[in-house]
Design a protein around this motif. Structure first.
Motif, PDB file in Angstrom:
ATOM      1  N   UNK A 268       0.834  -1.205   0.000  1.00  0.00           N
ATOM      2  CA  UNK A 268       0.000   0.000   0.000  1.00  0.00           C
ATOM      3  C   UNK A 268       0.871   1.258   0.000  1.00  0.00           C
ATOM      4  N   UNK A 269       1.933   1.242   0.784  1.00  0.00           N
ATOM      5  CA  UNK A 269       2.840   2.399   0.845  1.00  0.00           C
ATOM      6  C   UNK A 269       3.568   2.573  -0.486  1.00  0.00           C
ATOM      7  N   UNK A 270       4.071   1.479  -1.040  1.00  0.00           N
ATOM      8  CA  UNK A 270       4.791   1.551  -2.319  1.00  0.00           C
ATOM      9  C   UNK A 270       3.870   2.037  -3.437  1.00  0.00           C
ATOM     10  N   UNK A 271       2.631   1.579  -3.445  1.00  0.00           N
ATOM     11  CA  UNK A 271       1.682   1.998  -4.481  1.00  0.00           C
ATOM     12  C   UNK A 271       1.333   3.478  -4.334  1.00  0.00           C
ATOM     13  N   UNK A 272       1.186   3.944  -3.100  1.00  0.00           N
ATOM     14  CA  UNK A 272       0.904   5.369  -2.879  1.00  0.00           C
ATOM     15  C   UNK A 272       2.047   6.228  -3.399  1.00  0.00           C
ATOM     16  N   UNK A 273       3.270   5.818  -3.127  1.00  0.00           N
ATOM     17  CA  UNK A 273       4.426   6.568  -3.620  1.00  0.00           C
ATOM     18  C   UNK A 273       4.562   6.443  -5.131  1.00  0.00           C
ATOM     19  N   UNK A 274       4.141   5.321  -5.705  1.00  0.00           N
ATOM     20  CA  UNK A 274       4.145   5.179  -7.170  1.00  0.00           C
ATOM     21  C   UNK A 274       3.186   6.196  -7.796  1.00  0.00           C
ATOM     22  N   UNK A 275       2.054   6.428  -7.166  1.00  0.00           N
ATOM     23  CA  UNK A 275       1.110   7.436  -7.676  1.00  0.00           C
ATOM     24  C   UNK A 275       1.706   8.830  -7.598  1.00  0.00           C
ATOM     25  N   UNK A 276       2.432   9.114  -6.536  1.00  0.00           N
ATOM     26  CA  UNK A 276       3.132  10.393  -6.445  1.00  0.00           C
ATOM     27  C   UNK A 276       4.181  10.474  -7.556  1.00  0.00           C
ATOM     28  N   UNK A 277       4.893   9.376  -7.781  1.00  0.00           N
ATOM     29  CA  UNK A 277       5.868   9.335  -8.867  1.00  0.00           C
ATOM     30  C   UNK A 277       5.229   9.625 -10.212  1.00  0.00           C
ATOM     31  N   UNK A 278       4.054   9.072 -10.432  1.00  0.00           N
ATOM     32  CA  UNK A 278       3.331   9.321 -11.679  1.00  0.00           C
ATOM     33  C   UNK A 278       2.975  10.795 -11.818  1.00  0.00           C
ATOM     34  N   UNK A 279       2.513  11.389 -10.732  1.00  0.00           N
ATOM     35  CA  UNK A 279       2.185  12.823 -10.770  1.00  0.00           C
ATOM     36  C   UNK A 279       3.424  13.655 -11.082  1.00  0.00           C
ATOM     37  N   UNK A 280       4.550  13.293 -10.482  1.00  0.00           N
ATOM     38  CA  UNK A 280       5.786  14.033 -10.727  1.00  0.00           C
ATOM     39  C   UNK A 280       6.245  13.894 -12.175  1.00  0.00           C
ATOM     40  N   UNK A 281       6.149  12.697 -12.722  1.00  0.00           N
ATOM     41  CA  UNK A 281       6.547  12.459 -14.109  1.00  0.00           C
ATOM     42  C   UNK A 281       5.663  13.256 -15.069  1.00  0.00           C
ATOM     43  N   UNK A 282       4.425  13.489 -14.683  1.00  0.00           N
ATOM     44  CA  UNK A 282       3.469  14.182 -15.552  1.00  0.00           C
ATOM     45  C   UNK A 282       3.463  15.703 -15.410  1.00  0.00           C
ATOM     46  N   UNK A 283       4.273  16.252 -14.546  1.00  0.00           N
ATOM     47  CA  UNK A 283       4.330  17.704 -14.398  1.00  0.00           C
ATOM     48  C   UNK A 283       4.892  18.355 -15.660  1.00  0.00           C
ATOM     49  N   UNK A 284       4.346  19.506 -16.022  1.00  0.00           N
ATOM     50  CA  UNK A 284       4.913  20.267 -17.141  1.00  0.00           C
ATOM     51  C   UNK A 284       6.383  20.551 -16.897  1.00  0.00           C
ATOM     52  N   UNK A 285       6.720  20.849 -15.653  1.00  0.00           N
ATOM     53  CA  UNK A 285       8.110  21.151 -15.313  1.00  0.00           C
ATOM     54  C   UNK A 285       9.029  19.960 -15.559  1.00  0.00           C
ATOM     55  N   UNK A 286       8.504  18.755 -15.466  1.00  0.00           N
ATOM     56  CA  UNK A 286       9.287  17.549 -15.739  1.00  0.00           C
ATOM     57  C   UNK A 286       9.372  17.317 -17.242  1.00  0.00           C
ATOM     58  N   UNK A 287       8.261  17.399 -17.916  1.00  0.00           N
ATOM     59  CA  UNK A 287       8.191  17.085 -19.335  1.00  0.00           C
ATOM     60  C   UNK A 287       8.969  18.092 -20.175  1.00  0.00           C
ATOM     61  N   UNK A 288       8.938  19.366 -19.797  1.00  0.00           N
ATOM     62  CA  UNK A 288       9.515  20.430 -20.602  1.00  0.00           C
ATOM     63  C   UNK A 288      10.786  21.033 -20.019  1.00  0.00           C
ATOM     64  N   UNK A 289      11.398  20.403 -19.048  1.00  0.00           N
ATOM     65  CA  UNK A 289      12.573  21.034 -18.434  1.00  0.00           C
ATOM     66  C   UNK A 289      13.780  20.958 -19.298  1.00  0.00           C
TER      67      UNK A 289
END
Length: 121
Positions: free
Chosen positions: A100-121
């Motif tokens: 459950x903890x690993x999956x929650x952090x995976x969702x945070x990881x997904x959000x971070x990967x999808x940030x404009x700041x990540x995609x366009x940096x």
């Protein structure tokens, strides 16, 4: 956006980013001897910096923390869903991590990967 959220390669990247935020030496050093909310904030800031090359603002950190708390609750209530998410891709997570903890952090990881700041940096 749909590809970045659903493609198995990106899901796998997100789950490994989540594991890195949980287990990386730098994340562990930054989070050592802190209470859970402060520990989470240090780990979130570490992941944000990995993806964007800058520290998060207070507002960005609050949003990520809210996401983490919501996903923890969701996956603690539905461990099978957590295991299904963590089963995506070939890379294997550390099996000592709570699913459950690993999956929650995976969702945070997904959000971070999808940030404009990540995609366009």
């Amino acid at each position: 956006a749909l590809t970045l959220l659903n493609d198995p390669a990106y899901v796998e990247c997100a789950k490994m980013l989540g594991q890195r935020m949980l287990k990386d030496r730098e994340a562990l050093r930054r989070a050592r001897d802190l209470k859970k909310p402060e520990e989470d904030a240090k780990r979130l800031a570490y992941g944000f910096r990995l993806c964007t090359s800058r520290p998060p603002t207070e507002q960005e950190l609050r949003i990520l923390n809210t996401l983490l708390v919501e996903q923890r609750a969701h996956f603690k209530a539905d461990v099978d869903s957590a295991k299904k998410l963590l089963g995506v891709g070939d890379a294997k997570l550390d099996e000592t991590l709570d699913p459950a903890e690993a999956a929650a952090w995976a969702c945070v990881g997904s959000a971070l990967i999808n940030l404009d700041a990540t995609i366009h940096r």
